[in-house]
Motif scaffolding. Structure first.
Motif, PDB file in Angstrom:
ATOM      1  N   ASP A 213       0.851  -1.195   0.000  1.00  0.00           N
ATOM      2  CA  ASP A 213       0.000   0.000   0.000  1.00  0.00           C
ATOM      3  C   ASP A 213       0.882   1.239   0.000  1.00  0.00           C
ATOM      4  O   ASP A 213       1.780   1.380   0.836  1.00  0.00           O
ATOM      5  N   MET A 214       0.611   2.143  -0.939  1.00  0.00           N
ATOM      6  CA  MET A 214       1.430   3.344  -1.117  1.00  0.00           C
ATOM      7  C   MET A 214       0.546   4.579  -1.083  1.00  0.00           C
ATOM      8  O   MET A 214      -0.656   4.507  -1.363  1.00  0.00           O
ATOM      9  N   LYS A 215       1.147   5.720  -0.766  1.00  0.00           N
ATOM     10  CA  LYS A 215       0.442   6.994  -0.769  1.00  0.00           C
ATOM     11  C   LYS A 215       0.999   7.855  -1.896  1.00  0.00           C
ATOM     12  O   LYS A 215       2.211   8.005  -2.045  1.00  0.00           O
ATOM     13  N   GLN A 216       0.104   8.431  -2.688  1.00  0.00           N
ATOM     14  CA  GLN A 216       0.480   9.269  -3.817  1.00  0.00           C
ATOM     15  C   GLN A 216      -0.396  10.504  -3.805  1.00  0.00           C
ATOM     16  O   GLN A 216      -1.598  10.420  -3.549  1.00  0.00           O
ATOM     17  N   SER A 217       0.192  11.670  -4.055  1.00  0.00           N
ATOM     18  CA  SER A 217      -0.606  12.882  -4.107  1.00  0.00           C
ATOM     19  C   SER A 217      -1.579  12.794  -5.279  1.00  0.00           C
ATOM     20  O   SER A 217      -1.297  12.166  -6.301  1.00  0.00           O
ATOM     21  N   SER A 218      -2.717  13.421  -5.119  1.00  0.00           N
ATOM     22  CA  SER A 218      -3.746  13.339  -6.161  1.00  0.00           C
ATOM     23  C   SER A 218      -3.259  13.946  -7.474  1.00  0.00           C
ATOM     24  O   SER A 218      -3.579  13.448  -8.556  1.00  0.00           O
ATOM     25  N   VAL A 263      -9.859  10.767  -2.220  1.00  0.00           N
ATOM     26  CA  VAL A 263      -8.660  11.460  -1.751  1.00  0.00           C
ATOM     27  C   VAL A 263      -8.823  11.749  -0.266  1.00  0.00           C
ATOM     28  O   VAL A 263      -9.878  12.213   0.180  1.00  0.00           O
ATOM     29  N   GLU A 264      -7.778  11.442   0.501  1.00  0.00           N
ATOM     30  CA  GLU A 264      -7.813  11.744   1.937  1.00  0.00           C
ATOM     31  C   GLU A 264      -7.773  13.257   2.128  1.00  0.00           C
ATOM     32  O   GLU A 264      -6.837  13.921   1.676  1.00  0.00           O
ATOM     33  N   GLY A 265      -8.791  13.774   2.784  1.00  0.00           N
ATOM     34  CA  GLY A 265      -8.907  15.219   2.924  1.00  0.00           C
ATOM     35  C   GLY A 265      -7.774  15.858   3.708  1.00  0.00           C
ATOM     36  O   GLY A 265      -7.351  16.983   3.422  1.00  0.00           O
ATOM     37  N   SER A 266      -7.253  15.162   4.717  1.00  0.00           N
ATOM     38  CA  SER A 266      -6.224  15.748   5.575  1.00  0.00           C
ATOM     39  C   SER A 266      -4.860  15.820   4.905  1.00  0.00           C
ATOM     40  O   SER A 266      -4.056  16.700   5.197  1.00  0.00           O
ATOM     41  N   THR A 267      -4.580  14.884   3.986  1.00  0.00           N
ATOM     42  CA  THR A 267      -3.254  14.825   3.360  1.00  0.00           C
ATOM     43  C   THR A 267      -3.264  15.096   1.862  1.00  0.00           C
ATOM     44  O   THR A 267      -2.224  15.360   1.273  1.00  0.00           O
ATOM     45  N   GLY A 268      -4.427  15.010   1.231  1.00  0.00           N
ATOM     46  CA  GLY A 268      -4.500  15.208  -0.209  1.00  0.00           C
ATOM     47  C   GLY A 268      -3.875  14.081  -1.005  1.00  0.00           C
ATOM     48  O   GLY A 268      -3.455  14.277  -2.145  1.00  0.00           O
ATOM     49  N   THR A 269      -3.825  12.888  -0.411  1.00  0.00           N
ATOM     50  CA  THR A 269      -3.198  11.745  -1.071  1.00  0.00           C
ATOM     51  C   THR A 269      -4.230  10.671  -1.395  1.00  0.00           C
ATOM     52  O   THR A 269      -5.316  10.632  -0.827  1.00  0.00           O
ATOM     53  N   VAL A 270      -3.830   9.801  -2.319  1.00  0.00           N
ATOM     54  CA  VAL A 270      -4.642   8.657  -2.723  1.00  0.00           C
ATOM     55  C   VAL A 270      -3.836   7.390  -2.445  1.00  0.00           C
ATOM     56  O   VAL A 270      -2.614   7.376  -2.628  1.00  0.00           O
ATOM     57  N   THR A 271      -4.496   6.345  -1.988  1.00  0.00           N
ATOM     58  CA  THR A 271      -3.818   5.080  -1.713  1.00  0.00           C
ATOM     59  C   THR A 271      -3.753   4.242  -2.979  1.00  0.00           C
ATOM     60  O   THR A 271      -4.768   4.021  -3.639  1.00  0.00           O
ATOM     61  N   LEU A 272      -2.545   3.794  -3.318  1.00  0.00           N
ATOM     62  CA  LEU A 272      -2.338   2.859  -4.413  1.00  0.00           C
ATOM     63  C   LEU A 272      -2.007   1.499  -3.822  1.00  0.00           C
ATOM     64  O   LEU A 272      -1.362   1.411  -2.769  1.00  0.00           O
TER      65      LEU A 272
END
Length: 400
Positions: A213-218, A263-272
């Motif tokens: 599981d990774m985090k990527q900015s939108s 998109v996670e509102g607090s971080t602006g990221t999407v989980t890949l």
């Protein structure tokens, strides 16, 4: 009189020194400025397959928390902690005595109901024959038929009770819901288990494959999707490789499975999420890794040494370029990915530009220079080099 003469001589001496100093300064001013010597790099495209680097965490492909479905005392544990179990293997045995008794009682009740059904069935047949011969009334036949239908319903009820009792009896054997590595047992023989308890008694993790599981900015995800837009109808396989925390490269390559729809509102990221083969169980759930998502194909890029980049006070990168007249031209550039000791240039330079490599402290815009040596950047190659992405904060020359 003597003082006046002394002052006059002193004044003449100072005047001569001043005139001499001015003449020396004039000579310095008319000396020709020394030319600045530089080395340059003539840019030529390099064929690279870029990758996006993201921090990731290993999660189990499947994980089951085993809980009891009935209340009872554990008689025995039938699996080896940490061992591999198949789906359906018995892990724990609960004392079945009371549940076996319930089954026996349900069987007896069913047999009784079946007996009543047989009697009612025979009776309704007799009344049917008598009714044909007009030797009985319709009412008596209807009552016999109703009794038979009630007996059939009673049989169905008793059969359902027996089925339920057998199900509960089967629950005295707590079985593995999935195949995988069984964890520690959190209970022992003699422990009392209750139906619907919140605490699990062991876990089973399937690790033949694992998720990353990774985090990527939108914004970066949008750019990544644009790279694959020409292959959208083909559902392309996106290769994903990983390195461990100590930098060791994992020898199995996986693929990107999906991206979250929110998109996670607090971080602006999407989980890949990517799936990686794990045949040797080397990857454990919870491990942190670095994941590299490969672009769809190799393309031509301009790469410059990191040492040739200068930055303004606001951090904007630029380079010095020597034009055809050997005049310095300062160009603002947009950097993309890190390639070893170099940067991929996204905007600002073209193939054939001569980038200044040294003496950067002494060069400035519109300055005439002498090129001591000029070398070419890497020629085009079919080799696809993996690179570090600017999505990693530590390597990023700019923020999306």
């Amino acid at each position: 009189m003597f003082v006046t003469k002394s002052f006059r001589y002193s004044f003449i001496f100072l005047l001569s020194l001043t005139v001499f100093g001015c003449s020396e300064q004039a000579e310095l001013d008319i000396r020709p400025a020394q030319s600045v010597h530089v080395d340059t790099l003539t840019l030529e495209p390099s064929t690279l397959r870029l990758t996006t680097e993201l921090p990731g965490r290993i999660t189990a492909f499947k994980e089951a928390e085993v809980r009891p479905q009935i209340t009872g005392i554990i008689q025995s544990r039938l699996y080896q902690e940490g061992g591999y179990v198949e789906a359906g293997d018995v892990l724990f045995q609960i004392d079945p005595t009371t549940y076996q008794s319930t089954v026996n009682s349900a069987e007896a009740q069913l047999n009784k109901a079946l007996s009543s059904q047989q009697i009612a069935q025979k009776e309704v047949k007799r009344y049917a024959n008598l009714l044909k011969k007009k030797l009985t009334s319709q009412q008596l036949y209807d009552e016999a038929d109703s009794t038979y239908l009630q007996a059939k319903a009673e049989v169905a009820i008793r059969q359902a009770e027996l089925d339920y009792a057998n199900i509960e009896l089967s629950y005295t054997q707590i079985k593995a819901p999935i195949s995988g590595q069984a964890g520690f047992s959190l209970v022992s023989e003699g422990s009392l288990l209750t139906a619907g308890q919140s605490d699990y008694i062991t876990t089973i993790i399937q690790t033949d494959n694992v998720y990353v599981d990774m985090k990527q900015s939108s914004v970066s995800l949008y750019k990544l999707q644009q790279e694959f837009r020409t292959m959208i109808n083909q559902r392309p396989i996106v290769p994903v490789s990983i390195t461990l925390e100590d930098g060791t490269t994992y020898n199995e390559e996986g693929r990107l499975e999906f991206a979250d729809t929110q998109v996670e509102g607090s971080t602006g990221t999407v989980t890949l999420r990517a799936i990686i083969p794990n045949p040797d169980n080397a990857l454990l759930a919870g491990m942190y890794v670095r994941a590299y998502i490969s672009m769809p194909e190799a393309r031509d890029y301009l790469v410059i040494p990191q040492s040739s980049v200068v930055r303004s006070q606001s951090g904007i990168p630029s380079v010095y370029v020597v034009n055809q007249d050997n005049i310095i031209v300062k160009k603002t550039i947009v950097l993309s990915n890190e390639v070893g000791n170099g940067w991929v240039v996204k905007e600002g330079l073209e193939a054939g530009d001569k980038v200044v490599l040294n003496n950067l402290m002494n060069v400035k815009n519109n300055l005439s220079v002498i090129i001591d040596s000029d070398k070419k950047s890497n020629q085009k190659s079919d080799t696809e080099d993996s690179i570090k992405s600017d999505n990693s904060v530590s390597n990023s020359p700019e923020q999306d």
